[in-house]
Each structure stands twice: as structure tokens, then as C-alpha cells.
Design an enzyme around this catalytic site. Structure first.
Site, PDB file in Angstrom:
ATOM      1  CG  ASP A  83      -1.998   0.956   1.269  1.00  0.00           C
ATOM      2  OD1 ASP A  83      -2.405   1.391   0.179  1.00  0.00           O
ATOM      3  OD2 ASP A  83      -2.489   1.276   2.371  1.00  0.00           O
ATOM      4  CG  ASP A 105       0.617   7.693  -3.783  1.00  0.00           C
ATOM      5  OD1 ASP A 105       0.520   8.442  -4.784  1.00  0.00           O
ATOM      6  OD2 ASP A 105       0.094   7.948  -2.689  1.00  0.00           O
ATOM      7  CD  GLU A 142      -3.399   8.392  -4.587  1.00  0.00           C
ATOM      8  OE1 GLU A 142      -3.401   7.315  -3.957  1.00  0.00           O
ATOM      9  OE2 GLU A 142      -3.418   9.507  -4.028  1.00  0.00           O
ATOM     10  CG  HIS A 223      -6.373   4.663  -1.661  1.00  0.00           C
ATOM     11  ND1 HIS A 223      -5.239   4.296  -0.984  1.00  0.00           N
ATOM     12  CD2 HIS A 223      -6.297   4.095  -2.879  1.00  0.00           C
ATOM     13  CE1 HIS A 223      -4.493   3.542  -1.779  1.00  0.00           C
ATOM     14  NE2 HIS A 223      -5.109   3.411  -2.946  1.00  0.00           N
ATOM     15  N   GLY A 224      -9.105   5.381   1.471  1.00  0.00           N
ATOM     16  CA  GLY A 224      -9.772   6.121   2.555  1.00  0.00           C
ATOM     17  C   GLY A 224     -11.240   5.760   2.659  1.00  0.00           C
ATOM     18  CB  SER A 226     -12.708   3.352   7.232  1.00  0.00           C
ATOM     19  OG  SER A 226     -11.804   2.264   7.320  1.00  0.00           O
ATOM     20  CG  ASP A 268      -5.554   0.627   8.327  1.00  0.00           C
ATOM     21  OD1 ASP A 268      -5.753  -0.204   9.221  1.00  0.00           O
ATOM     22  OD2 ASP A 268      -4.490   1.270   8.244  1.00  0.00           O
TER      23      ASP A 268
HETATM   24  P1  13P Z   1      -9.134   4.234   5.888  1.00  0.00           P
HETATM   25  O1  13P Z   1      -8.304   5.067   6.815  1.00  0.00           O
HETATM   26  O2  13P Z   1     -10.402   4.928   5.485  1.00  0.00           O
HETATM   27  O3  13P Z   1      -9.407   2.882   6.417  1.00  0.00           O
HETATM   28  O4  13P Z   1      -8.316   4.068   4.528  1.00  0.00           O
HETATM   29  C1  13P Z   1      -7.286   3.121   4.409  1.00  0.00           C
HETATM   30  C2  13P Z   1      -6.525   3.287   3.146  1.00  0.00           C
HETATM   31  O5  13P Z   1      -6.947   3.922   2.198  1.00  0.00           O
HETATM   32  C3  13P Z   1      -5.203   2.627   3.055  1.00  0.00           C
HETATM   33  O6  13P Z   1      -4.535   2.931   1.868  1.00  0.00           O
END
Ligand code: 13P
Length: 340
Positions: A83, A105, A142, A223-224, A226, A268
Site C-alpha cells: 500500500d 503512489d 494514483e 482509498h480512505g 472506512s 484500515d
Molecule cells: P481508511 O483510513 O479509510 O481505512 O483508509 C485506508 C486506506 O486507504 C489505506 O490505503
């Protein structure tokens, strides 16, 4: 079954019209949670480790834990993905270690903070594509920058400053030959994504849909992603935590993304919240306990529940047995044939 390439999982997901969660790990318990959830829901799996996770765990440990996972769960197609690789060198070391997929990235400079130029990004990503495809390893790139910096990777921006430009996305895919494209649509890493439930003003799903229309055959990555559910926040705060009110990416928005080309969804924070809530609960309710298993077992169970739920919501559940894994050697041959 050995570790498999991510490209195959995403190609299959595109055929089946579903998404695949990519869950971050640092240790054995997190890997076990994900593999148990995968077995229970019959899901293919992407496990990912960031640079921070590789440093924390000494990644040789992680690699061997992943080999153990393939031995114990032979029916589950399993990918080990890097990642947010920050440089060609980082991606190279991951490939040498045995990762079957890497993210270069290049949207940020190697410091992981400073937005880079388009030319830099193309150049770094293309170098990784050449190196990785020769070994059958998958590459995610990305374009545009995420917000947030809680995990040590992100421009520290508000998420809306560097959204992906659809024209640049088309050009980027053409010039790099990557397998999967992460785009910036207003999300950020960590728990504090939105100060209220996101709307079209803060979470730009329209932008994602536009990019998919322009690149219908490219696997998109969110990504991001959650969801930062209130119940997981509440458990932490009920047992002495101090989280401020916050909102994540609603699952129904992710599902809209999946209908529009999203094949990989990075999660994550939700797992971190689940683990921390479970551990806090044991510490508050049973302060006499000191055997780490007394809190790590409930933590593992809490994370497994979140992962199994996401696997079902993303649609990957039930698909573990759909296909025979293609070896990395065969993947390398396929890339070579296309390049000719
Ligand atoms: P979160 O913090 O939203 O879980 O995102 C994790 C992520 O994008 C790892 O690359």
C-alpha cells in the site's frame, strides 16, 4: 495455493460486477481475522501492508505469516499488496520480498507529503510497471491526491484540493500501462474524514462516475474508504476512549462506486476501531486480566466481524472458488504478449 496476482482478482471482480476489500495489516492477529472472515464468507482476499507496516513488523515476518495463511486457507485466492509505495526502490524491495502486487503512489514525492508533477508520476509509475509486469506482479497507481495524513501518507490537505482530473486520468492510464487506478474524490485516510454525513459537495461520486465513463476498462480503487461506523466509535468512547464525532464513507456510496468501476476498496480505520474497542472493553471490565490473549482474542473476533460484513457488502462473498489461480510466471507471459 501460492499468493496470487491482484490483477486476476480484479479482472474476476469486474466480470462478476463486485468489489474486493483491501485490508491493511501489521501483525498476525489482523491477518488471522481477515483469513477467517474470508473462509466464513468464501471471499477472495487482498491483504495490504504500508511502508509503516513493513517497518513495524519487519516485513519478512509479514511475508511468512502470509505464506502460513496460504497453507492454512488453501481455498482462498490471496494477494499480498504493497500500500502506498513511495518510490521505485520501495516497490522493488516489496517485489523481491514476494509481494504479488504493489502500489506506486507517484501522486506524491518520496516524502509522502508533497504533491508531485504529472510527469514525475508517469515516469515513476511506468518504471514500476515495467519491473513488476516482468515478474507477473500487479501495479496500482494514483492520480490526484488524497486528504489526511494520519497514517503518515497523504498530502495533509482537506481531501478536495487535489481531486482527480478525468483528462489526466485517461492520459495517465495510457502512458503507464498500470493495472488499477486509485483516484481522489474527497476521501482521506484515518477516522476524521467528514464533519457530517458526506454529501455530493464533500464526497465527489459524480467525479468517479465520470472517470469510469472515460475509462470503462480500468479497475478503479477507492482509498480512505472506512465507514467509521457510529457503533464502533461508541464502544471506544464507552470504555474510556476520546474520539471526537466523525463520519466516514457510507457503504451505500461505496456500492455506488462498485456499480461504476470500483474493484478495490481500501479499509484500515474500521478495523483499527474494532480492535481498539474490544481491547478497551476487556481492560475496563476485567482490570485483573494480564494475559494478552484475554484481549487479543476478542480484538481478533471484533475485526473479523467487520471484515466479514464488508466482504458481504462489497459483493466478493461467495466468489473464492470461482476461478483457478494463474501463476505469476503465466501473468508475466501474458503481459509480455500484450506488450509485443
Ligand atoms: P481508511 O483510513 O479509510 O481505512 O483508509 C485506508 C486506506 O486507504 C489505506 O490505503
Amino acid at each position: 495455493m501460492p499468493l496470487v496476482s491482484m490483477r486476476q482478482l480484479l479482472d474476476e471482480a469486474a466480470k462478476g460486477g463486485y468489489g474486493v476489500g483491501a485490508f491493511n495489516v501489521n501483525n498476525m492477529e489482523q491477518i488471522q481475522s481477515i483469513m477467517e472472515a474470508a473462509r466464513e464468507t468464501k471471499s477472495p482476499v487482498i491483504i495490504q501492508a504500508s511502508r509503516g507496516a513493513r517497518a513495524y513488523s519487519q516485513d519478512r515476518f509479514l511475508y511468512h505469516l502470509m505464506i502460513a495463511a496460504t497453507e492454512i486457507y488453501p481455498e482462498i485466492p490471496t494477494v499480498l499488496h504493497l500500500d502506498h509505495g513511495n518510490s521505485v526502490e520501495t516497490c522493488k524491495s516489496a517485489i523481491e520480498m514476494g509481494f504479488t502486487s504493489v502500489m506506486m503512489d507517484g501522486s506524491l514525492m518520496p516524502d509522502g507529503k508533497t504533491p508531485s508533477s504529472f510527469e514525475y508520476n508517469v515516469d515513476a509509475t511506468r518504471q514500476v510497471v515495467e519491473m513488476a509486469h516482468a515478474k507477473g506482479v500487479t501495479v496500482e497507481g494514483e492520480i490526484g491526491c488524497l486528504g489526511g495524513i494520519e497514517d503518515g501518507h497523504g498530502a495533509g490537505l482537506d481531501g478536495l484540493s487535489h481531486l482527480t482530473d478525468p483528462d489526466q486520468a485517461v492520459e495517465f492510464v495510457k502512458q503507464t500501462g498500470l493495472d488499477a487506478l486509485a483516484i481522489a474524490i474527497g476521501t482521506s485516510h484515518g477516522a476524521y474524514k467528514f464533519t457530517s454525513k458526506p454529501t455530493g459537495e464533500t464526497l465527489k461520486m459524480e467525479r468517479l462516475i465520470e472517470i469510469h465513463k472515460r475509462l470503462p476498462n480500468t479497475h478503479l480503487v477507492m482509498h480512505g474508504s472506512s465507514s467509521v461506523p457510529k457503533d464502533l466509535q461508541d464502544i471506544i468512547n464507552q470504555y474510556g476512549g476520546k474520539l471526537k464525532p466523525t463520519w466516514g464513507v457510507p457503504v451505500e456510496e461505496i456500492q455506488l462506486g462498485i456499480k461504476n468501476g470500483v474493484r478495490k476498496i481500501n479499509v484500515d480505520t474500521d478495523n483499527r476501531l474494532a480492535i481498539t474497542g474490544a481491547i478497551r472493553k476487556v481492560f475496563m471490565e476485567k482490570p485483573e486480566e494480564f494475559d494478552p490473549r484475554s484481549y487479543l482474542k476478542p480484538a481478533r473476533e471484533a475485526m473479523k466481524k467487520v471484515v466479514a460484513l464488508r466482504m458481504t457488502q462489497f459483493g466478493q462473498a461467495g466468489h473464492a472458488g470461482d476461478y483457478t489461480p494463474i501463476s505469476l510466471e503465466e501473468m508475466a507471459d501474458r503481459y509480455a504478449a500484450v506488450a509485443q
